[in-house]
Design a protein around this motif. Structure first.
Motif, PDB file in Angstrom:
ATOM      1  N   ARG A 584       0.822  -1.204   0.000  1.00 56.40           N
ATOM      2  CA  ARG A 584       0.000   0.000   0.000  1.00 56.40           C
ATOM      3  C   ARG A 584       0.856   1.253   0.000  1.00 56.40           C
ATOM      4  O   ARG A 584       2.046   1.213   0.291  1.00 56.40           O
ATOM      5  N   VAL A 585       0.201   2.377  -0.302  1.00 57.04           N
ATOM      6  CA  VAL A 585       0.810   3.696  -0.148  1.00 57.04           C
ATOM      7  C   VAL A 585      -0.047   4.493   0.816  1.00 57.04           C
ATOM      8  O   VAL A 585      -1.219   4.184   1.040  1.00 57.04           O
ATOM      9  N   VAL A 586       0.522   5.552   1.373  1.00 61.90           N
ATOM     10  CA  VAL A 586      -0.121   6.244   2.482  1.00 61.90           C
ATOM     11  C   VAL A 586      -1.436   6.904   2.097  1.00 61.90           C
ATOM     12  O   VAL A 586      -2.360   6.987   2.918  1.00 61.90           O
ATOM     13  N   ALA A 587      -1.573   7.384   0.860  1.00 66.35           N
ATOM     14  CA  ALA A 587      -2.736   8.188   0.502  1.00 66.35           C
ATOM     15  C   ALA A 587      -3.907   7.377  -0.048  1.00 66.35           C
ATOM     16  O   ALA A 587      -4.964   7.946  -0.318  1.00 66.35           O
ATOM     17  N   GLN A 588      -3.728   6.076  -0.229  1.00 69.44           N
ATOM     18  CA  GLN A 588      -4.831   5.251  -0.708  1.00 69.44           C
ATOM     19  C   GLN A 588      -5.073   4.105   0.275  1.00 69.44           C
ATOM     20  O   GLN A 588      -4.238   3.813   1.120  1.00 69.44           O
ATOM     21  N   TYR A 589      -6.237   3.446   0.130  1.00 69.37           N
ATOM     22  CA  TYR A 589      -6.614   2.389   1.063  1.00 69.37           C
ATOM     23  C   TYR A 589      -7.206   1.213   0.309  1.00 69.37           C
ATOM     24  O   TYR A 589      -8.134   1.378  -0.504  1.00 69.37           O
ATOM     25  N   GLN A 590      -6.686   0.030   0.567  1.00 67.46           N
ATOM     26  CA  GLN A 590      -7.194  -1.223   0.017  1.00 67.46           C
ATOM     27  C   GLN A 590      -7.427  -1.107  -1.493  1.00 67.46           C
ATOM     28  O   GLN A 590      -6.557  -0.693  -2.224  1.00 67.46           O
ATOM     29  N   SER A 591      -8.630  -1.451  -1.993  1.00 66.07           N
ATOM     30  CA  SER A 591      -8.860  -1.415  -3.438  1.00 66.07           C
ATOM     31  C   SER A 591      -9.062  -0.002  -3.952  1.00 66.07           C
ATOM     32  O   SER A 591      -9.259   0.191  -5.162  1.00 66.07           O
ATOM     33  N   GLY A 592      -9.035   0.996  -3.068  1.00 68.42           N
ATOM     34  CA  GLY A 592      -9.160   2.385  -3.479  1.00 68.42           C
ATOM     35  C   GLY A 592     -10.560   2.808  -3.856  1.00 68.42           C
ATOM     36  O   GLY A 592     -10.752   3.941  -4.325  1.00 68.42           O
ATOM     37  N   ALA A 593     -11.551   1.952  -3.660  1.00 73.18           N
ATOM     38  CA  ALA A 593     -12.913   2.263  -4.106  1.00 73.18           C
ATOM     39  C   ALA A 593     -13.408   3.595  -3.546  1.00 73.18           C
ATOM     40  O   ALA A 593     -14.112   4.346  -4.229  1.00 73.18           O
ATOM     41  N   GLN A 594     -13.027   3.897  -2.294  1.00 75.55           N
ATOM     42  CA  GLN A 594     -13.442   5.163  -1.698  1.00 75.55           C
ATOM     43  C   GLN A 594     -12.352   6.228  -1.802  1.00 75.55           C
ATOM     44  O   GLN A 594     -12.615   7.363  -2.194  1.00 75.55           O
ATOM     45  N   THR A 595     -11.109   5.878  -1.465  1.00 71.03           N
ATOM     46  CA  THR A 595     -10.068   6.907  -1.431  1.00 71.03           C
ATOM     47  C   THR A 595      -9.764   7.461  -2.816  1.00 71.03           C
ATOM     48  O   THR A 595      -9.360   8.629  -2.942  1.00 71.03           O
ATOM     49  N   ARG A 596      -9.963   6.680  -3.875  1.00 73.70           N
ATOM     50  CA  ARG A 596      -9.715   7.200  -5.221  1.00 73.70           C
ATOM     51  C   ARG A 596     -10.756   8.229  -5.654  1.00 73.70           C
ATOM     52  O   ARG A 596     -10.660   8.810  -6.734  1.00 73.70           O
ATOM     53  N   ARG A 597     -11.743   8.480  -4.810  1.00 76.36           N
ATOM     54  CA  ARG A 597     -12.745   9.512  -5.087  1.00 76.36           C
ATOM     55  C   ARG A 597     -12.508  10.800  -4.292  1.00 76.36           C
ATOM     56  O   ARG A 597     -13.367  11.671  -4.245  1.00 76.36           O
ATOM     57  N   VAL A 598     -11.336  10.886  -3.655  1.00 74.00           N
ATOM     58  CA  VAL A 598     -10.994  12.052  -2.834  1.00 74.00           C
ATOM     59  C   VAL A 598      -9.860  12.815  -3.521  1.00 74.00           C
ATOM     60  O   VAL A 598      -8.767  12.285  -3.693  1.00 74.00           O
ATOM     61  N   ASP A 599     -10.139  14.055  -3.904  1.00 73.15           N
ATOM     62  CA  ASP A 599      -9.172  14.827  -4.699  1.00 73.15           C
ATOM     63  C   ASP A 599      -7.829  14.960  -3.994  1.00 73.15           C
ATOM     64  O   ASP A 599      -6.768  14.805  -4.620  1.00 73.15           O
ATOM     65  N   GLU A 600      -7.839  15.273  -2.700  1.00 73.67           N
ATOM     66  CA  GLU A 600      -6.581  15.474  -1.982  1.00 73.67           C
ATOM     67  C   GLU A 600      -5.730  14.211  -1.973  1.00 73.67           C
ATOM     68  O   GLU A 600      -4.504  14.264  -2.134  1.00 73.67           O
ATOM     69  N   LEU A 601      -6.361  13.065  -1.820  1.00 74.53           N
ATOM     70  CA  LEU A 601      -5.621  11.810  -1.794  1.00 74.53           C
ATOM     71  C   LEU A 601      -5.110  11.454  -3.188  1.00 74.53           C
ATOM     72  O   LEU A 601      -3.989  10.956  -3.344  1.00 74.53           O
ATOM     73  N   ASN A 602      -5.901  11.720  -4.221  1.00 68.85           N
ATOM     74  CA  ASN A 602      -5.442  11.448  -5.578  1.00 68.85           C
ATOM     75  C   ASN A 602      -4.289  12.351  -5.981  1.00 68.85           C
ATOM     76  O   ASN A 602      -3.411  11.941  -6.748  1.00 68.85           O
ATOM     77  N   ALA A 603      -4.284  13.570  -5.467  1.00 68.12           N
ATOM     78  CA  ALA A 603      -3.169  14.458  -5.761  1.00 68.12           C
ATOM     79  C   ALA A 603      -1.870  13.913  -5.180  1.00 68.12           C
ATOM     80  O   ALA A 603      -0.796  14.041  -5.778  1.00 68.12           O
ATOM     81  N   ALA A 604      -1.976  13.277  -4.006  1.00 65.95           N
ATOM     82  CA  ALA A 604      -0.787  12.711  -3.357  1.00 65.95           C
ATOM     83  C   ALA A 604      -0.374  11.384  -3.969  1.00 65.95           C
ATOM     84  O   ALA A 604       0.816  11.053  -4.006  1.00 65.95           O
ATOM     85  N   ALA A 605      -1.327  10.595  -4.431  1.00 64.12           N
ATOM     86  CA  ALA A 605      -1.042   9.273  -5.010  1.00 64.12           C
ATOM     87  C   ALA A 605      -1.972   9.064  -6.201  1.00 64.12           C
ATOM     88  O   ALA A 605      -3.018   8.430  -6.084  1.00 64.12           O
TER      89      ALA A 605
END
Length: 693
Positions: A584-605
């Motif tokens: 994993r990387v710090v800005a995403q979680y598991q399959s990314g289903a939720q975190t990949r919908r967050v602009d701040e997290l996508n900017a980081a990863a």
């Protein structure tokens, strides 16, 4: 709108960090510090801080979807639920109950996990239920049960870590996967303790280590055996402890002595002087710990590997003593509770075994059914997914995204597509939900009340802070409505506290006994550690520290399990000469289903990458950022190169959060551990190719 802060917990990892949620005018919530919770003391990672972004109607589902003419279109709740019930009933009538599958998730609350297991066995009558936690902690669970008679992620609270003398951290990059926990290890060093990190990559966590061991992926078992060999050879065994509190030492000792240091160096690549230094650092202080994570566990020999690290603790008298012991850093938000209360293929609530007649009688009485009506154990997670479209014709899936997260993911995607019928309950339209015949939009953490159990075995109360949007219902409501349509009118309440009260009765007397835990206690005491068999907190405050008097075996002794090194299921060869490991990387979680919908997290990863050593990059003629292909026997993934000396030259690393051409799990090997049925995510043979423009 009430503007007071609601104390609750993060929706992501197994730390379950405390936070306060305050409603804001747009209908969402603001996250603020909650310093009273001892696990994170107010600290939050970026995922926790940005979690409210997924509450937005712009990124989440707010209406049921039903497939019509090949397209998912909005539908009413009655239309969607009727369709699911009709298809499940048709499948049962035509193919039998085991043709209906149920797949859960380690992020479901205890109430949901409990109800999902009950729904599968009482309403559908199917044995075919498992969950994605099988991909995360199952080898540690199996190893803990073999050695101690009980599986709880940590047998002590995190607050004990800074007070011990040495920690060996095996296969965990907690600086990125659980950032708020890093402070416990920083405090360990400030207090004069030492940290040994075992990882084939020089991660942000390894940067904190006093000693970093970089074994070849898939060789953690040999490494642990080599350390135990040196402990014996150097006379560091706690003979009195071994005699008084353990059984099986002679066989385990003989197995370890076959792994002499030079032999282990050849297997692992870890130099003998580093092996000796690790033994010295671990054995010299009065107290020490070994903590494992997915690195050693996600292997086809993960249970044996965990057993070898446990043997290290037992031989040195470092288990069942204050500030010492073996622990597993559980990954998913409710990975611990999720495996305790019945959504696992072989378990009933309270961590009871499904094939135990006494357990079946107890739970059947709580459920008001005949024990003989309960099906037996079913398939493990990967085996269940592999049977889709063949023995299993219809699937109800909650809180998981196997199109991205399962090993050999392209194959599993095809198996899902071959189903007669798929229904998915989720917050967002995940890659798996996009393949469904019916998708139900369900409530999430801030919109519902329920309990989770963190990596310490601390049962926690997540409290509802806001009202869910129109068109969204809870998973408990979904199962209530489906049970009613399928002829079971009682036994599936929608109130989470009512469900928890039943869970208490079902778990009573089990290994994971929650019978003394109530919502009131959870609110007043900031969580309660299981087992807790008595409701009066003065009589039984919970059990933060296990095994201090005895282990959970018939005779109270821990069991050494003799193990020997064996090769991974897939070793490098001329065609596939490199090893792939994932994480994993710090800005995403598991399959990314939720975190990949967050602009701040996508900017980081923003996307996947392939981490490789400069020597390998030079052979390929690849520069930083160039696309490279990683090819295994199961498929091909393409992502930009990230060149670093912090990885072994014979190894590449890919994070597994993304779908598409950079999907790491297209490559991974589904070879299963014979005991835990854990797939071998952490190592497989690949070749790496430059991608021509």
């Amino acid at each position: 709108m009430q503007n007071t802060a609601t104390p609750t917990h993060c929706p992501y990892c197994a730390l379950q960090c405390g936070m306060n949620l305050t409603p804001v005018p747009d209908g969402g919530v603001e996250v603020t510090e909650r310093a009273d919770f001892p696990v994170n003391r107010g600290a939050l990672c970026g995922k926790g801080r940005t979690a409210p972004a997924v509450l937005s109607s712009s990124v989440r589902l707010t209406s049921p979807l039903v497939r019509s003419g090949g397209t998912l279109v909005p539908a009413t709740w009655d239309e969607a639920l009727d369709r699911i019930a009709e298809e499940l009933q048709r499948t049962r009538a035509e193919h039998g109950p085991d043709a209906c599958g149920v797949f859960g998730g380690g992020g479901l609350t205890n109430e949901k996990a409990y109800t999902l297991g009950k729904f599968a066995r009482v309403v559908l009558g199917t044995s075919q239920i498992d969950y994605n936690g099988r991909f995360c902690m199952s080898s540690a669970a199996a190893g803990g049960i073999k050695a101690f008679g009980l599986d709880r992620g940590l047998p002590f609270p995190l607050e004990d870590i800074p007070k011990t003398g040495c920690v060996i951290l095996v296969g965990s990059n907690l600086a990125e996967t659980m950032p708020p926990s890093l402070r416990f290890f920083t405090e360990l060093k400030e207090n004069g303790g030492t940290l040994i990190v075992v990882d084939p990559r020089r991660t942000k966590t390894a940067d904190q280590a006093d000693l970093h061991l970089m074994p070849r992926p898939g060789t953690d078992l040999a490494l642990a055996l080599g350390l135990l060999h040196l402990i014996v050879a150097e006379g560091r065994v706690d003979e009195a402890y071994v005699a008084e509190r353990t059984a099986g030492w002679e066989d385990a000792r003989a197995a370890a002595m076959a792994h002499w240091p030079e032999y282990v160096e050849r297997i692992t690549g870890v130099p003998v002087p580093q092996l000796r230094e690790a033994v010295r650092m671990f054995c010299e202080p009065e107290a020490a710990m070994v903590l494992t994570a997915r690195g050693p566990e996600q292997q086809s020999k993960g249970t044996d590997t965990v057993g070898a690290w446990i043997n290290l603790c037992l031989a040195t008298g470092r288990a069942g003593k204050p500030l010492s012991g073996y622990g597993c850093l559980t990954g998913q938000g409710n990975g611990q509770g999720g495996r305790e209360h019945g959504q696992k293929a072989d378990q009933l609530p309270g961590y009871r075994k499904l094939d135990d007649p006494a357990a079946r009688r107890h739970v059947a009485e709580v459920w008001g059914v005949d024990p003989d009506s309960l099906p037996g154990p079913g398939r493990s997670a990967y085996e269940l997914l592999d049977a889709l479209g063949q023995d299993i014709k219809s699937l109800l899936l909650m809180g998981s995204n196997p199109v991205v997260s399962a090993p050999r993911a392209a194959h599993i995607e095809e198996r899902i597509k071959s189903l007669d019928f798929l229904a998915v309950c989720d917050v967002v339209l995940s890659e798996t939900a996009a393949l469904a015949d019916v998708v139900l939009p369900v409530t999430q953490w801030a919109e519902e009340t329920g309990t989770t159990t963190n990596l310490e075995g601390r049962v926690l109360l997540r409290r509802q802070a806001i009202t869910p949007p129109d068109g969204v219902r809870s998973d408990l409501e979904v199962m209530h409505e489906l049970a009613d349509r399928l002829g079971v009118e009682k036994g599936f309440p929608t109130d989470p506290e009512e469900v928890f009260e039943e869970l208490r009765r079902a778990s009573a007397g089990g290994v994971a006994d929650y019978s003394g835990i109530t919502y009131r206690r959870l609110a007043e005491e900031n969580g309660v550690f299981w087992p807790c068999p008595t409701q009066d907190s003065d009589t039984h405050p919970g059990t933060p520290r296990l095994f201090l008097d005895r282990f959970a075996t018939d005779d109270g002794r821990a069991r050494f399990v003799p193990v020997s090194h064996r090769a991974s299921a897939e070793e490098p060869d001329d065609e596939y000469p490199v090893l792939l490991t994932t994480g994993r990387v710090v800005a995403q979680y598991q399959s990314g289903a939720q975190t990949r919908r967050v602009d701040e997290l996508n900017a980081a990863a923003p996307g996947p990458f392939v981490e490789l050593h400069p020597r390998l990059a030079a052979r390929l003629g690849a520069a930083e950022g160039d696309p490279v292909a990683v090819v295994s026997r199961r498929g091909r993934a393409v992502a930009p190169a990230r060149i670093t000396t912090g990885i072994r030259p014979d190894t590449v690393f890919m994070p597994f959060h993304w779908p598409g051409e950079g999907r790491a799990n297209t490559l991974t090997n589904p070879a299963l551990d014979p005991t835990s049925r854990m797939p071998e995510f952490k190592t497989c043979a690949v070749r790496v190719e430059a991608v021509k423009s």
